[in-house]
Scaffold this active site. Structure first.
Site, PDB file in Angstrom:
ATOM      1  N   SER A 103      37.604   6.249  10.446  1.00  0.00           N
ATOM      2  CA  SER A 103      37.843   4.835  10.149  1.00  0.00           C
ATOM      3  C   SER A 103      36.906   4.377   9.027  1.00  0.00           C
ATOM      4  O   SER A 103      36.938   4.943   7.940  1.00  0.00           O
ATOM      5  CB  SER A 103      37.701   4.011  11.439  1.00  0.00           C
ATOM      6  OG  SER A 103      38.234   2.729  11.289  1.00  0.00           O
TER       7      SER A 103
ATOM      8  N   ASP B  62      49.048   5.169  14.057  1.00  0.00           N
ATOM      9  CA  ASP B  62      47.740   4.706  13.598  1.00  0.00           C
ATOM     10  C   ASP B  62      47.843   3.366  12.876  1.00  0.00           C
ATOM     11  O   ASP B  62      48.793   3.122  12.120  1.00  0.00           O
ATOM     12  CB  ASP B  62      47.188   5.751  12.614  1.00  0.00           C
ATOM     13  CG  ASP B  62      45.683   5.765  12.516  1.00  0.00           C
ATOM     14  OD1 ASP B  62      45.067   4.696  12.607  1.00  0.00           O
ATOM     15  OD2 ASP B  62      45.139   6.866  12.315  1.00  0.00           O
TER      16      ASP B  62
ATOM     17  N   HIS C  29      44.907   5.462  16.245  1.00  0.00           N
ATOM     18  CA  HIS C  29      43.702   5.457  15.410  1.00  0.00           C
ATOM     19  C   HIS C  29      42.614   6.389  15.938  1.00  0.00           C
ATOM     20  O   HIS C  29      41.872   6.971  15.156  1.00  0.00           O
ATOM     21  CB  HIS C  29      43.173   4.016  15.339  1.00  0.00           C
ATOM     22  CG  HIS C  29      42.186   3.773  14.242  1.00  0.00           C
ATOM     23  ND1 HIS C  29      42.459   4.041  12.921  1.00  0.00           N
ATOM     24  CD2 HIS C  29      40.921   3.269  14.277  1.00  0.00           C
ATOM     25  CE1 HIS C  29      41.410   3.705  12.179  1.00  0.00           C
ATOM     26  NE2 HIS C  29      40.463   3.251  12.985  1.00  0.00           N
TER      27      HIS C  29
END
Length: 297
Positions: free
Chosen positions: A108, A248, A275
């Site tokens: 991320s 995601d 995610h």
């Protein structure tokens, strides 16, 4: 695995780190794990320490400054929290540990930070793994808006009305946020404890997350809202793996620039994942990462 925890000085604070060494070490470059947020701490990516025994490499986790077990600076001005700060912190830790050659895996925001490190072409970087990350925040927010269209009507209404009123701490807004998270952030029910631990420490001191990102994953109103690395990606000169989940919040539109603009990049999408692929499908995720690292120094 053998684990060692300590801290290293950084500017007017310190960085906490955790080193995991394999039972059977090999003469291979270590892997640094960069967590997301910004400000979510390393707990939710702790399970990546399994890479140590899978690959024979040392794995380095750390909590980026301002969160987790590292020093907190709640009174720092907003312009203190910049990507360059975290690039500098990474290299300060690396030098403290005496590591000259290394791989970077970022998840991320950690993947965004990994890209920021890589575009500067540090001499010792051997490889980059960008996991569930956007190449620009305008792309991220645009895609988040698209994903929100598919949420239930009542959920969308709660999100819209409380964002307009500035009441994003209202229980109805928090509940609506959770609907998005269960679809696009972590599809494991109940939420894994490591994720809960990262989230709880962020909520206890949200300085970094709220300043740079905003109140949640898809309402980005912080200092990163215009961030982009797209025009700098061609300067990355190391093998790069880009991974994401089928559902995601980092949709293909957000990460495709990495694959299109980094000269030596390839991608992998995990089916039926979102995610936090590493929590949803840990064995499959670690297998793909280990395969990417196989045969590399």
């Amino acid at each position: 695995m053998r684990i060692h925890e300590s801290s290293s000085p950084f500017r007017d604070g310190f960085t906490w780190f955790r080193i995991t060494e394999p039972d059977t070490p090999r003469d291979l470059d270590p892997v640094f794990i960069l967590h997301g947020g910004p400000g979510m701490a390393h707990d939710y990516v702790r399970n990546l320490d399994r890479l140590a025994d899978l690959t024979g490499r040392t794995v380095v986790h750390y909590d980026q400054i301002g969160c987790g077990r590292s020093s907190h600076h709640p009174d720092a001005p907003a312009d203190h929290w910049t990507p360059q700060l975290f690039v500098d912190e990474f290299h300060a830790l690396r030098e403290h540990l005496g590591i000259d050659t290394y791989h970077v895996l970022g998840q991320s925001w950690g993947g965004m930070l990994g890209a920021e490190i890589a575009v500067r072409r540090p001499q010792g970087l051997r490889g980059l793994m960008i996991c569930n990350s956007p190449a620009s925040m305008p792309l991220w927010t645009s895609e988040a808006a698209r994903l929100r269209v598919d949420l239930p009507v009542a959920t969308r209404y709660a999100l819209d009305i409380h964002e307009a009123d500035g009441t994003t701490d209202h229980p109805d807004y928090v509940a609506a946020t959770q609907v998005f998270y269960e679809r696009h952030v972590c599809r494991v029910v109940p939420t894994p404890q490591d994720f809960v631990d990262s989230e709880q420490q962020m909520l206890a001191d949200p300085t970094v997350y709220h300043t740079m990102n905003g109140p949640n994953e898809f309402h980005v109103i912080g200092t990163l809202r215009e961030w982009s690395v797209i025009d700098r990606l061609p300067s990355i000169d190391v093998p790069t793996l880009v991974v994401a989940g089928e559902f995601d919040e980092a949709t293909p539109a957000t990460w495709r620039p990495f694959v299109e603009s980094i000269p030596d990049a390839r991608s992998h999408v995990f089916r039926d994942a979102s995610h936090c692929v590493h929590l949803e499908q840990p064995d499959e995720f670690l297998g793909v990462i280990a395969e990417h690292l196989a045969g590399r120094p």
